[in-house]
Design an enzyme around this catalytic site. Sequence first.
Site, PDB file in Angstrom:
ATOM      1  N   VAL A  22      30.192  12.632  23.445  1.00  0.00           N
ATOM      2  CA  VAL A  22      30.929  11.614  23.173  1.00  0.00           C
ATOM      3  C   VAL A  22      31.420  10.427  22.399  1.00  0.00           C
ATOM      4  O   VAL A  22      32.273  10.512  22.166  1.00  0.00           O
ATOM      5  CB  VAL A  22      31.057  10.934  24.539  1.00  0.00           C
ATOM      6  N   ASP A 207      24.601  10.655  39.815  1.00  0.00           N
ATOM      7  CA  ASP A 207      25.587  10.380  39.413  1.00  0.00           C
ATOM      8  C   ASP A 207      27.356  10.385  40.313  1.00  0.00           C
ATOM      9  O   ASP A 207      27.748   9.263  39.930  1.00  0.00           O
ATOM     10  CB  ASP A 207      26.446  11.780  38.320  1.00  0.00           C
ATOM     11  N   LYS A 211      29.808   6.612  40.543  1.00  0.00           N
ATOM     12  CA  LYS A 211      31.316   6.936  40.863  1.00  0.00           C
ATOM     13  C   LYS A 211      31.830   6.272  42.221  1.00  0.00           C
ATOM     14  O   LYS A 211      32.747   5.645  42.071  1.00  0.00           O
ATOM     15  CB  LYS A 211      31.511   7.936  39.945  1.00  0.00           C
TER      16      LYS A 211
HETATM   17  N1  NAI Z   1      29.122  13.887  28.464  1.00  0.00           N
HETATM   18  C1  NAI Z   1      29.930  13.113  29.418  1.00  0.00           C
HETATM   19  O1  NAI Z   1      30.289  14.646  29.603  1.00  0.00           O
HETATM   20  C2  NAI Z   1      30.354  12.146  29.752  1.00  0.00           C
HETATM   21  C3  NAI Z   1      29.423  10.971  29.503  1.00  0.00           C
HETATM   22  N2  NAI Z   1      29.580   9.929  29.711  1.00  0.00           N
HETATM   23  C4  NAI Z   1      29.160   8.946  29.421  1.00  0.00           C
HETATM   24  O2  NAI Z   1      29.596   8.660  28.378  1.00  0.00           O
HETATM   25  C5  NAI Z   1      28.091   8.684  28.366  1.00  0.00           C
HETATM   26  C6  NAI Z   1      27.200   8.882  27.185  1.00  0.00           C
HETATM   27  O3  NAI Z   1      27.127  10.486  26.847  1.00  0.00           O
HETATM   28  P1  NAI Z   1      27.093  11.245  26.257  1.00  0.00           P
HETATM   29  O4  NAI Z   1      27.590  11.329  25.125  1.00  0.00           O
HETATM   30  O5  NAI Z   1      26.733  12.764  26.856  1.00  0.00           O
HETATM   31  O6  NAI Z   1      25.433  10.818  25.858  1.00  0.00           O
HETATM   32  P2  NAI Z   1      24.585  11.603  24.971  1.00  0.00           P
HETATM   33  O7  NAI Z   1      22.833  11.484  25.327  1.00  0.00           O
HETATM   34  O8  NAI Z   1      25.286  12.667  24.170  1.00  0.00           O
HETATM   35  O9  NAI Z   1      24.663  10.162  23.905  1.00  0.00           O
HETATM   36  C7  NAI Z   1      23.937   9.179  23.608  1.00  0.00           C
HETATM   37  C8  NAI Z   1      23.611   9.098  22.393  1.00  0.00           C
HETATM   38  O10 NAI Z   1      23.021   7.263  22.332  1.00  0.00           O
HETATM   39  C9  NAI Z   1      22.195   7.045  21.636  1.00  0.00           C
HETATM   40  N3  NAI Z   1      21.085   5.924  21.784  1.00  0.00           N
HETATM   41  C10 NAI Z   1      19.859   5.597  22.512  1.00  0.00           C
HETATM   42  N4  NAI Z   1      19.607   4.806  22.411  1.00  0.00           N
HETATM   43  C11 NAI Z   1      20.468   3.929  21.613  1.00  0.00           C
HETATM   44  C12 NAI Z   1      20.430   2.763  20.910  1.00  0.00           C
HETATM   45  N5  NAI Z   1      19.550   1.939  21.627  1.00  0.00           N
HETATM   46  N6  NAI Z   1      21.159   2.385  20.163  1.00  0.00           N
HETATM   47  C13 NAI Z   1      21.638   3.192  19.307  1.00  0.00           C
HETATM   48  N7  NAI Z   1      22.281   4.600  19.714  1.00  0.00           N
HETATM   49  C14 NAI Z   1      21.270   4.974  20.847  1.00  0.00           C
HETATM   50  C15 NAI Z   1      20.600   8.940  21.947  1.00  0.00           C
HETATM   51  O11 NAI Z   1      20.693   8.956  20.956  1.00  0.00           O
HETATM   52  C16 NAI Z   1      22.332   9.662  21.658  1.00  0.00           C
HETATM   53  O12 NAI Z   1      22.424   9.900  20.856  1.00  0.00           O
HETATM   54  C17 NAI Z   1      26.922   7.782  29.144  1.00  0.00           C
HETATM   55  O13 NAI Z   1      27.081   6.908  29.447  1.00  0.00           O
HETATM   56  C18 NAI Z   1      27.035   9.091  30.171  1.00  0.00           C
HETATM   57  O14 NAI Z   1      26.868   8.630  31.345  1.00  0.00           O
HETATM   58  C19 NAI Z   1      31.041   9.874  31.175  1.00  0.00           C
HETATM   59  C20 NAI Z   1      31.429  10.917  31.507  1.00  0.00           C
HETATM   60  C21 NAI Z   1      31.196  12.115  30.945  1.00  0.00           C
HETATM   61  N1  LIG Z   2      27.308  15.273  34.076  1.00  0.00           N
HETATM   62  C1  LIG Z   2      28.219  14.407  34.338  1.00  0.00           C
HETATM   63  C2  LIG Z   2      29.271  13.891  33.092  1.00  0.00           C
HETATM   64  C3  LIG Z   2      30.448  13.094  33.480  1.00  0.00           C
HETATM   65  O1  LIG Z   2      30.082  12.195  34.275  1.00  0.00           O
HETATM   66  C4  LIG Z   2      28.689  16.000  35.488  1.00  0.00           C
HETATM   67  O2  LIG Z   2      28.465  16.637  36.093  1.00  0.00           O
HETATM   68  O3  LIG Z   2      30.151  15.199  35.938  1.00  0.00           O
END
Ligand code: NAI
Ligand SMILES: N[C@@H](CC=O)C(=O)O
Length: 438
Positions: A22, A207, A211
């Site tokens: 994201v 998850d 929500k």
């Molecule tokens: N990927 C999706 O489709 C969706 C994600 N979300 C939410 O968005 C958020 C991010 O999700 P993603 O981007 O998919 O996860 P991701 O795992 O791809 O990215 C998270 C990043 O944060 C980094 N990270 C971990 N600890 C850290 C720290 N202490 N300081 C700095 N960076 C750190 C990780 O190395 C990673 O690159 C989560 O809360 C997720 O639930 C919400 C809706 C949809």
């Molecule tokens: N893992 C979640 C990502 C979005 O919130 C999903 O599959 O819907």
Amino acid sequence: MSVKEAGPVKPIRVALLGCGTVGTEVVRLLTDQAEDLTQRIGAPVELAGIAVRRPNKHREVPEHLLTTDAAALVKSDDVDVIVEVIGGIDPTRGLLLEALRNGKSVVTANKALLAEHGPDLFEAADASGADLYFEAAVAGAIPLLRPLRESLAGDRITRVMGIVNGTTNFILSAMDATGAGYNETLEEASRLGYAEADPTADVDGFDAASKAAILASLAFHTRVTASDVYREGIRAVSAADIAAAKGLGRTVKLLAICERVTSPSGQESVAVRVHPAMIPRTHPLASVNGAFNAVFVEADAAGEMMFYGQGAGGAPTASAVVGDLVAVARNMVASGHGPRESAYAALTAQPMGNTPTRYHISLDVADKPGVLSQVAAVFAEHDVSIAAVRQEGRIEDASLVIVTHAATDAALRSTVDKIGGLPVVRDVVSVMRVEGEE
Ligand SMILES: NC(=O)C1=CN([C@@H]2O[C@H](COP(=O)(O)OP(=O)(O)OC[C@H]3O[C@@H](n4cnc5c(N)ncnc54)[C@H](O)[C@@H]3O)[C@@H](O)[C@H]2O)C=CC1
Ligand SMILES: N[C@@H](CC=O)C(=O)O
Ligand code: NA
């Protein structure tokens, strides 16, 4: 007159915490749309820093902004707004509480954190006057939380029901389309990149439960946390369940259901649950396939509404994050505030056992006289009324399919347990709740 023509305006300085799926897309949107965003907000938005865990990993973002010190960004006087897309409870809880306590507004996509510690975050925001926005946390790109929090603030919401997890919807849709089993379909979801390396939060319903807690809190003006949500995932959904649903003109979906319930004495409470359920194939949610999300909202004055779109993925989720950032920035430019927490109703959470549900039960039974009456007697004993029965005889045994009227979930479970122990019942082939029909 454009912002440029009006003279220099103080930029809004943003720290991005996390730069994964994201976060990378948030940077891309902020960069590609910088000019438009400036015009829409009335001030430029500038990235002051990007906190990452692994700075040497290749990313399409400005390298000079990278830091491993998220805490320093949160403390920095050069930062106005924190955008958190790290996920999880630690270290995000501490980082966001500190930001909010110091008056820095927060945009987050972190449903797990909001569902566990939302009240603490709201209290910190209220105390300092900072904003807390989180549209991306539920149903990704779909505008859903803002309609609940703002557009429907004049109405009385009675029910929110939807598909809020893309991974499980992909798996269930594929099982329905191909007749394949759960395990092989999960493997396919992983191969295509829908399921995460550890798919537990998705397939076990955590998850969706996070929500559901957020949706119920906003819909019913009540603090609902993850522990208030009844949760069942999809691991136990079998090819037999899917086939049974198909045979009855239904399909299986993992639903998040948030309801306002009134006891016979007039006491209101909320019932919030996540579990697989059979819904009619004619129901609008039945045609939501693949990784898409859709949510039905029912309100007294507005009636029924459905919100549909992409609930996951980097770019769709970033759209919601940046939309929230625009809202926060506009509030800052206008010296205003976004909506505060609204939890005045303080309704209690009803236990699942007391919640009225309907069951579909499919049994393999001995094909001899009196079986149906023995099974029916167990339903009567538990005060569960039968809506429909279908019996199909075979050479040695028969199948019996029963759909109940609404009864408490506890009564239905006890009924199924007792029926499973009857000597005439050879196998309980499929048990599933039924939703979406009168
Ligand atoms: N990927 C999706 O489709 C969706 C994600 N979300 C939410 O968005 C958020 C991010 O999700 P993603 O981007 O998919 O996860 P991701 O795992 O791809 O990215 C998270 C990043 O944060 C980094 N990270 C971990 N600890 C850290 C720290 N202490 N300081 C700095 N960076 C750190 C990780 O190395 C990673 O690159 C989560 O809360 C997720 O639930 C919400 C809706 C949809
Ligand atoms: N893992 C979640 C990502 C979005 O919130 C999903 O599959 O819907
Ligand atoms: Na959303």
